[in-house]
Each structure stands twice: as C-alpha cells, then as structure tokens.
Design an enzyme around this catalytic site. Structure first.
Site, PDB file in Angstrom:
ATOM      1  N   GLU A 274      41.593  45.608  30.822  1.00 55.09           N
ATOM      2  CA  GLU A 274      40.228  46.070  31.146  1.00 55.09           C
ATOM      3  C   GLU A 274      39.808  47.263  30.300  1.00 55.09           C
ATOM      4  O   GLU A 274      38.660  47.685  30.346  1.00 55.09           O
ATOM      5  CB  GLU A 274      40.130  46.375  32.644  1.00 55.09           C
ATOM      6  CG  GLU A 274      40.713  47.708  33.104  1.00 55.09           C
ATOM      7  CD  GLU A 274      42.237  47.711  33.274  1.00 55.09           C
ATOM      8  OE1 GLU A 274      42.903  46.763  32.818  1.00 55.09           O
ATOM      9  OE2 GLU A 274      42.759  48.692  33.844  1.00 55.09           O
TER      10      GLU A 274
ATOM     11  N   HIS B 277      46.501  47.695  29.598  1.00 55.69           N
ATOM     12  CA  HIS B 277      45.299  47.540  30.417  1.00 55.69           C
ATOM     13  C   HIS B 277      44.298  46.634  29.708  1.00 55.69           C
ATOM     14  O   HIS B 277      43.556  47.111  28.844  1.00 55.69           O
ATOM     15  CB  HIS B 277      44.651  48.904  30.657  1.00 55.69           C
ATOM     16  CG  HIS B 277      45.435  49.788  31.563  1.00 55.69           C
ATOM     17  ND1 HIS B 277      45.247  49.803  32.917  1.00 55.69           N
ATOM     18  CD2 HIS B 277      46.433  50.663  31.314  1.00 55.69           C
ATOM     19  CE1 HIS B 277      46.085  50.667  33.469  1.00 55.69           C
ATOM     20  NE2 HIS B 277      46.820  51.198  32.515  1.00 55.69           N
TER      21      HIS B 277
ATOM     22  N   CYS C  53      49.706  46.851  34.632  1.00 56.18           N
ATOM     23  CA  CYS C  53      50.305  48.187  34.567  1.00 56.18           C
ATOM     24  C   CYS C  53      51.277  48.421  35.726  1.00 56.18           C
ATOM     25  O   CYS C  53      52.330  47.793  35.785  1.00 56.18           O
ATOM     26  CB  CYS C  53      49.215  49.250  34.516  1.00 56.18           C
ATOM     27  SG  CYS C  53      49.829  50.866  34.002  1.00 56.18           S
TER      28      CYS C  53
END
Lengths: 214, 252
Positions: free
Chosen positions: A194, A192, A83
């Site tokens: 994650e 992202h 990001c």
C-alpha cells in the site's frame, strides 16, 4: 458489478486507512473491522499491522480474532498478510522475549543484527529494496510484476520459513531474507504494497482478482 | 540493496504549498495534494509535508490535506510542524500520515518521543534536528523554534539520545548549508550517521546531483530537498539517472 468485499483486520496496531484506500484503488470494497464475524463473512481478508509482535498478539486475542484468522486460512479464502501481519503467521518470534504466532507458516521471526562494520546496515531496514522472485511464472501474487522490483520496507525483524516451499520472494539486506510467501490461498509480504506506488497496487489488484474468483 | 531515498519536502501554510527562504518571502506554489501526486509520478521515494502554519487553530486544514493526499498518493508520507502532544500525533497518523516529525517539541519534552514511540511504534517517529556549526569547537549545536533559538545540545549527542528514546529516524538539517545550494553538510551528516544505528535523512544545501551522491557517501540513508525539486531546477528522474551512473543505489 458488485465490488468484492475484503475485510481489513483492525486490532489496534497502526493506521489502516492507507491499506483500505489502496484496496479501494485496486477495485475492492474494503471493510476495516475488529468484528470476528465480519472477518469470517467476507470474501477475502487482509491482515495488516505495524508495531511489536507481543502486544499485537495480545490485541488479537483480546478482540477474539485468532479463530477468524485461522478459520479464513483453513477455509481456503484469499488471505493477505502485510508486514507485522506476515510475521504473526509464523510459529514464534523472539521480539522482546518469545511469543507464539499463528503457526500458519512453519518457522520463526528473528531480528536484524546491526552491523557497525557497515554503516549502510541501519536498523530498522527502512526504504525501497528489491524483491527477487522465486517462481516468476507460477506466482499469482507477483503476476505482471518484473523480477527485482523495488518495494517499500520498514521493519527490524524478519521471518524465516523452515519450509522453503513457502518462499516466493527474497531480499538482500546484509543477508538474504524471505520478503514474500505464497502458498495456495495464503499470501504475505514483509514490505508494504500500500506504500509501494504502482507495483504495490498491482499486488493488491492481483489479490482482489483472487477474491473475485472465489 | 537498499536504495537511497529521494525525498521532496513541501512547506505547507494554511493548506497551500509555499516556498520561501525559511519564513520570509512566502510564494504560493500550489495545492499540496497535486504536488505530492506529481512527485509520486516523477519517482519520489517519499514525501514530507512541513506545516508552517503559525496558528494551531488552523490545524484541521492540515489534517484535511493529509487525508486527501493519503487517498491518492501511495508512497510514504511524513508530516511535521507544530505537533506537540500525543493527541496531535494520533490525529495526524489517523488522517493518513505514515510518520510524524518532531522537532522543538522533542527537545522541550523528550518524553514525548519515548511515549509516541511506544504507542505508535518507533518506525513512525522521526526526530528532526536543525543544527548549526559551533565555531567555538568541532561540534554542531541544536536550534529550535524554526532555527530561531539556540540550545545547549550537541547535534550528535541529541541524535543519540533521540535514538535511545525510541525515534526511528533522524531528519538532519544543516542550517549553515540550507538555502546555499552548495551541497549538504557532509561532515555533519557523517558525524550523526556514524553515531546512530537508525537511518539519517540529510537535509539543507542540495544544489546539484553530485551533492546527493556526496550525502550518500557520508552515510545518509535518504536525502531531502525542497525548492530544487519544486521549481524543477532538477528533475527527480534525471537525478536518479545520475546517481545510478555513479553507483548509488536508487529505485528507478
């Protein structure tokens, strides 16, 4: 077997707990740190971040992190930008004035224009969007991930590499933009991993595997 | 193309998922971590926790729930309910929430939205608006305190102001539609969505798959539902299949 140790650079921009937890799930030992020496000593580095470009760059300089980031990249160690950590790798950004980045990726960071004509094009670009892979067979980053897979994005700015050989994935939001890069030891993505469920964790696993190879 | 986000919402009271009609008839419906995990595997695009615990002294319980969820669920998590200060917000984000949702506290103290947006980034600040049709004119009024208190604010104007203050998203609940299962208030959704550049989550009234499609057509970037998903009246997988068939972009 000893788990590969990955430094997660903490420079005061956002919560890194989810990044660390996801890396642990992917089979690594995650060390969240703002200590430049620890970053240089690790086997791999994740450079995350949310927030604004200018303050982020300032914080990095304050923590004396710039050299450890450049050093990791130059040493050929696996490096993953996420990001804002992806955007900071460019030469410059136009967010709130012009700011210099790390210049690892040639090119600049621009803002999405809100298009009132299409109510769909809200800014920030927030949610799940597809990543079209540029080099499906050769990509180590996207190994085992199908083309056009959905990942989770939250951003108002996007990077534009001037050297297209960096681009490993593109995404459409009003226009096509570069959503992932991959060159030798440097991987980075606008989305992202994650927060992108199973396929996001797969990217992190691919990264952990790179770290294990070193 | 950006997919319509399907968001299950969990009401959490003292660390347990409960579901009733607003604040009445609370039924225990499980462990929030387990429920969030289930939604993740069923294809939810995000999860929202609404902390309805009345006493703020029980706040640490919610922080613990958020912490445990963030360790196991790798999709975005929004937490709302009773967050009044920058410190409340910081604690929630540190525990692992990706976004916080502010409702009454934003109305009473708009500066909180501005400050939180600056400090943590607009992307993690959601302003939640409970709106009810104003019979006197073509407008919707904002209500606070869980819908118990009427304000003078127009929902559209307040949404615009929230955007200017630095909110990254609007969670828009129609109090008229909530609990009816007759569909989202698409007029309200459209009015607010047209007025702001930031994404709008439609909430309240979902009962059938076509309601989600209608909210999307009205301009919603995301759609929220609670009991419908919770009691498995509608499976997220089946909803997404339906939406895909009707040309609404979804992540499958």
């Amino acid at each position: 077997m000893k788990l590969p140790e990955i430094a997660v650079i903490d420079y005061g921009m956002g919560n890194l707990r989810s990044v660390a937890k996801a890396l642990e799930r992917a089979g690594a030992k995650a060390v969240v740190t703002s200590d430049a020496r620890k970053v240089l000593a690790s086997s791999g580095v994740v450079f995350p971040g949310v927030g604004a470009f200018g303050p982020a760059k300032k914080n990095i300089d304050k923590h004396g992190m710039a050299e450890s980031i450049r050093g990791t990249v130059a040493a050929g160690k696996p490096f993953l930008g996420l990001c804002l950590g992806f955007q900071l790798l460019f030469e410059r950004s136009c967010e709130d004035g012009t700011h210099g980045g790390f210049g690892v990726i040639p090119g600049e960071v621009n803002r999405f224009g809100y298009s009132g004509a299409s109510r769909r094009l809200k800014v920030p670009h927030m949610g799940w969007n597809r990543v079209f892979l540029k080099n499906r067979d050769g990509s180590r980053m996207f190994k085992g991930i199908p083309d056009k897979t959905y990942f989770y994005f939250v951003h108002s700015y996007y990077g534009v590499p001037s050297d297209k050989s960096w681009v490993s994935g593109v995404t459409e939001y009003g226009k096509w933009f570069c959503s992932a890069v991959e060159k030798e030891n440097v991987w980075a993505c606008q989305f992202h991993p994650e927060k992108s469920s199973a396929n996001g964790l797969k990217i992190l696993k691919n990264f952990v595997n790179e770290v294990k190879k070193c | 193309m950006l997919a319509l986000r399907i968001i299950p919402c969990l009401d959490v009271d003292k660390g347990r998922v409960v579901k009733g009609t607003k604040f009445l008839n609370l039924r225990d419906a499980g462990d929030p971590v387990a429920v969030a995990k289930r939604y993740n595997s069923e294809g939810a695009d995000e999860v929202v926790f609404l902390d309805i615990t009345a006493s703020s002294s029980k706040r640490p319980i919610m922080l613990d729930v958020v912490k445990k969820t963030a360790e196991e669920v790798f999709i975005p998590l929004t937490v709302g309910g009773g967050l009044r200060t920058i410190d409340d917000i910081r604690q929630m984000l540190r525990a692992g929430a990706d976004k916080v949702s502010l409702n009454t506290s934003a109305v009473l103290n708009p500066g909180l939205v501005r400050q939180a947006g600056k400090m943590f980034g607009s992307q993690c600040i959601v302003v939640a608006i409970d709106a009810k049709k104003d019979p006197r004119r073509y407008d919707w009024k904002v209500y606070t305190h869980g819908g118990r208190k009427e304000t003078k604010l127009s929902a559209v104007e307040w949404a615009k102001k929230a955007e200017r203050l630095g909110a990254g998203e609007i969670l828009l609940t129609s109090m008229d539609a909530d609990g009816t299962k007759n569909g989202y208030d698409t007029e309200l959704t459209k009015a607010v969505s047209d007025a702001v550049k930031i994404p709008v989550i439609a909430s309240g009234g979902a009962g059938r798959p076509e309601h989600f499609r209608d909210a999307y057509r009205a301009g919603a970037s995301a759609v929220l539902a609670a009991s419908l998903f919770h009691y498995k009246e509608l499976a997220i997988e089946n909803l997404k299949k339906y939406l895909k068939k009707t040309k609404v972009p979804v992540r499958i």
